[in-house]
Design an enzyme around this catalytic site. Structure first.
Site, short mmCIF file in Angstrom:
data_model
loop_
_atom_site.label_atom_id
_atom_site.label_comp_id
_atom_site.label_asym_id
_atom_site.label_seq_id
_atom_site.Cartn_x
_atom_site.Cartn_y
_atom_site.Cartn_z
N ALA A 76 0.80 -1.26 -0.05
CA ALA A 76 0.12 -0.01 0.01
C ALA A 76 0.83 1.29 0.03
CB ALA A 76 -0.91 0.04 1.34
N ASP A 122 1.66 -10.15 11.39
CA ASP A 122 2.59 -9.39 10.69
C ASP A 122 2.92 -8.43 11.44
OD1 ASP A 122 4.45 -8.84 8.77
OD2 ASP A 122 3.31 -7.52 7.42
#
Length: 468
Positions: free
Chosen positions: A25, A136
């Site tokens: 992103a 993550d």
């Protein structure tokens, strides 16, 4: 995704500048005119946004994360799509303090590192109790407010990528330096995988680098699965011993040996460093009204004056009785402690030297050897070299730990290196030490950098190193 979005609009948000960019992103600063505020707009990478399955899963995940209300989780304000430009985005709070990764590169103060880790652990515990695993956890996914409060972000993106066909396009599913062993092996993940990743982040905050680094991702993943982390206190002696034990337990290879919950990890950190203020007192949980509810002006409620209870002076006889009981209790505890310490000291002083000598001698002699890299005289080099005393000195702290430390079972295997001589030739022997159930185990690993292939004997062994 590139800078051509700057100066355009996404829904009701005017894109003003790019803040950061990653593999999944790009983040922009934007202005929301309707509420007269600046926000962060995270626009997903093109290959993700064009995948219909991913968009559907991501919308579902964004809605789930938006329900989380915790002072250390970045709030999601909105979610949107722009079909004409193949854009998928969501809106979050604009955080001006940057990411934790921008603070790293050198060790942080111990108290600050523990405070950040404790806050993030509380956030993970809250998310886990709501059925959400991060998958993550890493410094770039931990934002810092201007007053230093950590905010965990990017929940669930790695899982969505893994569940879609994008896994075949080479999209990264995590950062090897922060992956848990089970994630590196491709096994199903649970909350304890997040605990391991957070422990890696804490290790990096304390030491200035992650516990495992190598030239290739494959090498790092191999270390995550098979190699013990370097002990933090060897690299930074001012780290408290209790804190080191917390870090190493959270970094256990076996998930079952880690803390059962992220909340338990947060509590262990607070006990290891009592000077940090617990999360509930640092950041009171905000009270958010239900959607669409009207918020009335705050009402000041005056607390009643405390009732003053007159102090009653106890009778002298009661005071004497209380002091006598307290004195007997203290003396009893002290006497018990003295007896235990005396017995342990006597055992260590009388039998310790003989036990260690026998243990080291047995380690060097009572094994069935396989040999690579040297001639057949290599075994004799080990048995005749002046390595017993250095190895005994290296083993001694672990033997003491195995006898006296109730948490020795949580100590991960450690590699020690001892130096000696054979016919004026310097030798370096590496041994793997591990304390389990109060028993010390020694496994010889390398001699002058050459691997030793050692197989435990199943029969009697003579002093030449062969089986009978």
């Amino acid at each position: 995704m590139n800078g051509d979005l700057i100066g355009t609009r996404l829904g009701k948000y005017e894109i003003q500048a790019e803040i950061g960019r990653g593999g999944m992103a790009t983040v922009y600063r934007a202005y929301q005119e309707s509420l007269n505020r600046h926000v962060a707009v995270k626009v997903l990478a093109g290959q993700l946004a064009r995948d219909e399955d991913f968009r559907r899963r991501f919308e579902r995940e964004a809605k789930a994360v938006a329900q989380l209300n915790h002072p250390n989780i970045l709030p999601i304000y909105d979610y949107g799509e722009d079909p004409q430009r193949d854009l998928v985005y969501f809106i979050t709070q604009l955080v001006k303090g940057g990411t934790l990764s921008q603070r790293l590169g050198q060790p942080l103060p111990v108290e600050e590192a523990v405070r950040i880790a404790s806050d993030v652990a509380q956030a993970l515990d809250y998310a886990h109790r709501h059925g959400i695993i991060h998958r993550d956890v890493k410094p770039s996914n931990i934002l810092l407010t201007e007053d230093g409060r950590p905010l965990l972000t990017d929940f669930g993106i790695a899982r969505i990528v893994q569940e879609t066909r994008l896994t075949r396009t080479g999209t990264s599913l995590g950062t090897p330096e922060y992956m848990s062993p089970e994630q590196a092996k491709g096994e199903p993940l649970g909350p304890r995988a997040d605990i391991y990743s957070l422990a890696v982040v804490l290790y990096e905050m304390l030491i200035g680098r992650p516990p495992f680094q190598a030239d290739t991702d494959i090498a790092v993943l191999h270390q995550q699965v098979y190699e013990p982390p370097p002990r933090p206190r060897r690299l930074r002696p001012d780290i408290p011993r209790r804190l080191e034990k917390v870090v190493l337990k959270a970094l256990a290879k076996d998930p079952a040996k880690r803390y059962p919950t992220a909340g338990a990890l947060a509590q262990a950190l607070e006990r290891a460093l009592p000077s940090i203020t617990p999360l509930r007192r640092r950041h009171p949980m905000p009270i958010t009204p239900a959607h669409g509810a009207e918020v009335e002006p705050a009402t000041i409620i005056r607390q009643p004056e405390p009732t003053v209870v007159p102090r009653v002076t106890p009778r002298p006889r009661r005071v004497i009785r209380f002091l006598w009981r307290a004195t007997k209790w203290v003396l009893g505890k002290v006497a018990a402690a003295v007896v235990i310490l005396a017995l342990v000291a006597a055992a260590l002083l009388i039998g310790g030297a003989f036990a260690l000598s026998a243990l080291v001698e047995q380690t060097l002699a009572v094994q069935d050897w396989g040999w690579t890299g040297w001639d057949e005289g290599g075994v004799s080099v080990i048995l005749e070299a002046d390595l017993q005393q250095p190895l005994q000195n290296a083993v001694e702290p672990y033997a003491l730990d195995a006898v006296t430390d109730l948490s020795a079972d949580f100590r991960p295997p450690d590699i020690v290196e001892v130096r000696g001589y054979f016919r004026q030739r310097p030798l370096r022997l590496q041994a793997r030490l591990e304390a389990r159930d109060g028993v010390l185990y020694i496994q010889l690993e390398r001699l002058n950098g050459v691997p030793l292939y050692v197989r435990r004997s199943t029969g009697p062994v003579d002093h030449a190193g062969g089986t009978g």
